[in-house]
Design a protein around this motif. Structure first.
Motif, short mmCIF file in Angstrom:
data_model
loop_
_atom_site.label_atom_id
_atom_site.label_comp_id
_atom_site.label_asym_id
_atom_site.label_seq_id
_atom_site.Cartn_x
_atom_site.Cartn_y
_atom_site.Cartn_z
N GLY A 470 -11.32 -1.37 8.39
CA GLY A 470 -11.11 -2.63 8.88
C GLY A 470 -10.78 -3.84 8.24
N MET A 471 -11.02 -3.61 6.92
CA MET A 471 -10.55 -4.96 6.28
C MET A 471 -10.05 -4.45 4.77
SD MET A 471 -11.41 -8.07 5.91
CE MET A 471 -12.58 -8.38 7.17
N ALA A 472 -8.94 -5.18 4.34
CA ALA A 472 -8.13 -4.71 3.19
C ALA A 472 -7.64 -5.99 2.56
CB ALA A 472 -7.02 -3.58 3.54
N TYR A 473 -7.28 -5.86 1.21
CA TYR A 473 -6.49 -6.66 0.40
C TYR A 473 -5.65 -6.07 -0.48
CZ TYR A 473 -5.24 -10.60 -2.53
OH TYR A 473 -4.48 -11.49 -3.07
N CYS A 474 -4.57 -6.03 -0.65
CA CYS A 474 -3.46 -5.59 -1.48
C CYS A 474 -3.71 -4.04 -2.40
CB CYS A 474 -3.30 -6.65 -2.67
SG CYS A 474 -1.63 -6.70 -3.65
N VAL A 475 -3.89 -3.33 -1.51
CA VAL A 475 -4.18 -1.88 -1.94
C VAL A 475 -2.84 -1.30 -2.60
CG1 VAL A 475 -4.73 0.40 -1.43
CG2 VAL A 475 -5.95 -1.46 -0.45
N GLY A 476 -2.90 -0.68 -3.55
CA GLY A 476 -1.42 0.00 -4.02
C GLY A 476 -1.19 -0.67 -5.48
N ASN A 477 -0.08 -0.07 -6.18
CA ASN A 477 0.40 -0.42 -7.31
C ASN A 477 1.12 -1.88 -7.44
OD1 ASN A 477 -0.95 1.51 -9.07
ND2 ASN A 477 0.45 2.91 -8.13
N THR A 478 1.50 -2.27 -6.38
CA THR A 478 2.44 -3.27 -6.09
C THR A 478 1.61 -4.55 -5.76
OG1 THR A 478 4.25 -2.03 -5.46
CG2 THR A 478 4.53 -4.36 -5.28
N TYR A 479 1.59 -5.73 -6.59
CA TYR A 479 0.99 -6.91 -6.13
C TYR A 479 1.59 -7.52 -5.12
CZ TYR A 479 -0.70 -11.56 -6.62
OH TYR A 479 -1.13 -12.90 -6.52
N ASP A 480 0.91 -7.91 -4.14
CA ASP A 480 1.40 -8.64 -2.98
C ASP A 480 0.48 -9.14 -2.17
OD1 ASP A 480 2.70 -9.78 -0.83
OD2 ASP A 480 3.74 -7.86 0.07
N PRO A 481 0.04 -10.37 -2.72
CA PRO A 481 -0.92 -11.15 -1.88
C PRO A 481 -1.05 -11.51 -0.53
CG PRO A 481 0.50 -12.73 -3.16
CD PRO A 481 0.68 -11.54 -3.53
N THR A 482 0.06 -11.11 0.15
CA THR A 482 0.34 -11.21 1.68
C THR A 482 -0.21 -9.89 2.46
OG1 THR A 482 2.75 -10.62 1.73
CG2 THR A 482 2.19 -12.81 1.24
N ASN A 483 -0.33 -8.74 1.58
CA ASN A 483 -0.67 -7.51 2.26
C ASN A 483 -2.19 -7.67 2.23
OD1 ASN A 483 -0.70 -4.94 3.02
ND2 ASN A 483 -0.50 -4.31 0.94
N LYS A 484 -2.77 -8.18 3.34
CA LYS A 484 -4.14 -8.40 3.39
C LYS A 484 -4.68 -8.33 4.97
CE LYS A 484 -3.99 -13.19 2.97
NZ LYS A 484 -4.27 -14.50 1.96
N SER A 485 -5.77 -8.31 5.14
CA SER A 485 -6.40 -8.98 6.41
C SER A 485 -6.46 -10.42 6.58
CB SER A 485 -7.88 -8.56 6.62
OG SER A 485 -7.92 -6.91 6.56
N THR A 486 -6.00 -11.00 7.73
CA THR A 486 -5.95 -12.33 7.63
C THR A 486 -7.44 -13.01 7.59
OG1 THR A 486 -4.28 -12.36 9.54
CG2 THR A 486 -5.81 -14.29 9.48
N GLY A 487 -7.27 -14.19 6.68
CA GLY A 487 -8.56 -14.85 6.56
C GLY A 487 -9.19 -14.37 5.19
N VAL A 488 -8.81 -13.36 4.44
CA VAL A 488 -9.33 -13.07 3.13
C VAL A 488 -8.73 -14.07 2.15
CG1 VAL A 488 -9.31 -11.25 1.35
CG2 VAL A 488 -9.35 -10.59 3.79
N LYS A 489 -9.93 -14.80 1.38
CA LYS A 489 -9.39 -15.27 0.28
C LYS A 489 -9.67 -14.76 -1.15
CE LYS A 489 -8.80 -18.79 2.94
NZ LYS A 489 -7.50 -19.10 3.36
N ALA A 490 -8.46 -14.64 -1.89
CA ALA A 490 -8.26 -14.13 -3.14
C ALA A 490 -8.50 -14.91 -4.30
CB ALA A 490 -7.43 -13.28 -3.18
N THR A 491 -9.03 -14.91 -5.37
CA THR A 491 -8.98 -15.37 -6.62
C THR A 491 -8.63 -14.51 -7.76
OG1 THR A 491 -10.93 -17.11 -6.34
CG2 THR A 491 -10.22 -16.87 -8.63
#
Length: 614
Positions: A470-491
């Motif tokens: 139900g929640m994800a952030y940028c899974v996979g070998n390609t870095y794409d900060p938009t590939n995420k659940s809405t609202g996730v904040k990344a540093t």
């Protein structure tokens, strides 16, 4: 042949032949069947309790026979699957007296009616793919490979619905209880039985439909033709095939399929055939180990692949947005790679694609721009797209696509809507729209807190997928900060060389992140810009508290570009021999160094690590 002249020729042929179509539906009415899903309405159905009269489609479809697969691709327009229906697996129930119409509802779908298929045609779908579980009606465990007549009749009845609606039809064997794993058995006898059953199955199917319209296309298999030949569901001793042997076996099965159908008489001698790609995956199917089978006639073969990329967006609830430049690039590049086959004269059918909705009529955000770019690619390269749908976007009881925006997308892509356009116009329209959409995607990249990737930039981030997907952030070998659940904040961290770095995820504004299904620390372009470097985990904090590692971390790469340390990756049973560690030994190293309680809520993750030269 130019697309516009081809379309006009066939349009007149279809118009004439449509007058000769007959709705031969004299089967005995059955009692109503209730949908096993949440909808309580009942459907009046026609059961195939008696052998239905043969309806072989258009009385004169010789014009289609004179075409190549590339030419017929134009007429097939865009299509849809009758998903989770005739392939719904109810093997034991069927053998114990169940009937076909009740079996096709066990996965929650309503019983198929003529009106449902007519509604698909009216919604702009020119092709219907009918997945079937043929062993539902086959007592194969005892060595009897006879397909129950009731099942054959019911499949034929549904095929007739589509042909009567002036649609193309694709018919296959679909998952089917995973009997395909018999091909990977350690026992030669079991492997031989698998091929014997496969041949017996298609001998009966091809024989039954031998005189049917050329608009009926046989498909050799589904996603199981590949790695899943080693599945253990039916053959417990399966798993004996190496990857190269899986390719060899898949190629051999496809070859036997073509030879068997061609020898089965009637129109099968030159019928169009759809050859399943390896795992129906684009990257695997474009691998040189995959071979299209030889054929006795020219220009009659299609190749089938599926498209659900990225899966976190298309197949799970976690990622609920799509449309970054990187995602457009990924789609455009993958689909373009299938021109390897069209350049050689093979047609390409995307047998399944979609942004799945869990049976809901409301599409995910950005489904419209995802579909638009996907279908523009299909127009550009002359592919046939077949939507995977299970009473979701297309509401089978309402005979329509409920969402007006999505409905218009498909109606505009129908054969009739594009029939007045030349091939050049169709391709030009697709290219123009793709360029405009890509420009808009670049404008959407407004989150300046995210580090944008480039070929000369290395970026560290935490890949994460929750235990419930139900929640994800940028899974996979390609870095794409938009590939995420809405609202996730990344540093995330810009990597400039040796040193200590900190990366983090904060889910508090996104909802509930429960446990971990998969997680890794990744460094995009790490292998390219800093080859051989080693990652040493200094600290892992969950919800602000220090967490002790459950194993020894190791540094590796899946693709030769992205460096990673697996934190929790259950799909990697042991560390690879080329894994890199701080002490130089992989002994004791693990891909599961973080084993949280999957019932526990995770609000934040923070990792501090040291990046070291070899």
């Amino acid at each position: 042949m130019k697309a516009n002249s081809l379309k006009r020729t066939i349009a007149s042929l279809f118009a004439a032949s449509a007058l000769l179509l007959t709705g031969c539906d004299t089967a005995k009415p059955a009692e109503t069947s209730e949908n096993a899903g949440t909808e309580a309405a009942r459907d009046t159905v026609t059961a195939a309790e008696t052998t239905p009269p043969k309806n072989t489609g258009n009385a004169d479809d010789s014009g289609i026979n004179e075409m190549t697969a590339l030419e017929v691709s134009v007429l097939m327009g865009n299509g849809i699957n009758l998903g989770n229906t005739l392939e719904a697996y109810n093997h034991q129930g069927y053998l114990n007296g169940g009937d076909p119409t009740s079996s096709e509802t066990v996965w929650g779908m309503p019983t198929t009616t003529r009106e449902m298929i007519d509604g698909m045609k009216a919604a702009g779908f020119d092709t219907l793919r009918v997945p079937v579980a043929w062993t539902n009606g086959m007592n194969y465990e005892s060595g009897d490979y006879t397909i129950d007549e009731r099942l054959m009749n019911r499949v034929e009845e549904v095929v007739n619905y589509a042909l009567d609606a002036d649609m193309f039809v694709v018919l296959n064997d679909h998952w089917d209880g995973s009997w395909w794993g018999m091909f990977g058995s350690k026992t030669e006898e079991t492997r031989e039985k698998a091929m014997e059953m496969y041949k017996a199955m298609w001998t009966q199917i091809a024989g039954n439909f031998a005189d049917y319209s050329y608009k009926l296309i046989f498909e050799s298999a589904n996603e199981e033709l590949g790695d899943r030949l080693n599945d253990k569901d039916v053959a417990a001793d399966s798993g004996s095939l190496s990857r190269a042997q899986c390719f060899e076996t898949a190629n051999r099965i496809n070859s036997e399929f073509v030879k068997l159908v061609r020898a089965s008489g009637g129109k099968n001698a030159d019928r169009f055939l759809l050859i399943a790609g390896y795992n129906t995956d684009i990257a695997n199917t474009t691998n040189d180990l995959y071979k299209m089978p030889e054929d006795t006639v020219d220009g009659k073969l299609f190749v089938s692949v599926h498209y659900y990329t990225p899966w976190d967006y298309c197949g799970t609830k976690a990622v609920d947005s799509w449309g970054s430049p990187k995602q457009y690039d990924e789609m455009n590049n993958l689909l373009k790679s299938m021109t390897k086959f069209t350049d050689k004269g093979y047609g390409v059918i995307i047998g399944e694609y979609g942004v799945l909705t869990d049976g809901k009529a409301t599409p995910k955000p950005d489904t419209d721009i995802y579909f638009a770019n996907f279908l523009n690619n299909c127009d550009l390269y002359n592919y046939v797209p077949l939507l995977w749908d299970c009473n979701g976007l297309y509401r089978r009881r309402e005979y329509k696509i409920a969402d007006e925006t999505i409905a218009k997308i498909f109606l505009d892509r129908s054969y009739s809507a594009q029939s007045s356009l030349s091939e050049a116009q169709i391709k030009n329209n697709a290219q123009t729209q793709m360029a405009e959409d890509y420009e808009f995607a670049e404008e959407r990249m407004t989150d300046e807190t995210d580090i944008q990737a480039s070929d000369d930039t290395a970026v560290a981030w935490i890949m994460y997928q929750s235990a419930d997907y139900g929640m994800a952030y940028c899974v996979g070998n390609t870095y794409d900060p938009t590939n995420k659940s809405t609202g996730v904040k990344a540093t995330n961290a810009l990597i400039t060389g040796e040193g200590q770095y900190t990366v983090a995820l904060d889910f508090t504004a996104a909802g509930i992140a429960k446990g971990v299904n998969f997680s890794a620390l990744g460094i995009y372009n790490g292998e390219t810009l800093f080859p051989g470097y080693i990652i040493s985990i200094d600290s892992l904090k969950v919800n602000g508290e220090e967490t002790e590692l459950a194993g020894k971390p190791y540094t590796s790469s899946d693709d030769g570009k992205c460096t990673r340390v697996n934190l929790n990756n259950p799909w990697v049973p042991k560390a690879p021999d080329d894994g890199r560690t701080a002490d130089g030994s992989i002994e004791g190293a693990s891909a599961q160094i973080w084993t949280p309680n999957n019932n526990k809520r995770i609000d934040t993750i923070e990792i501090t690590f040291t990046y070291m030269a070899p």
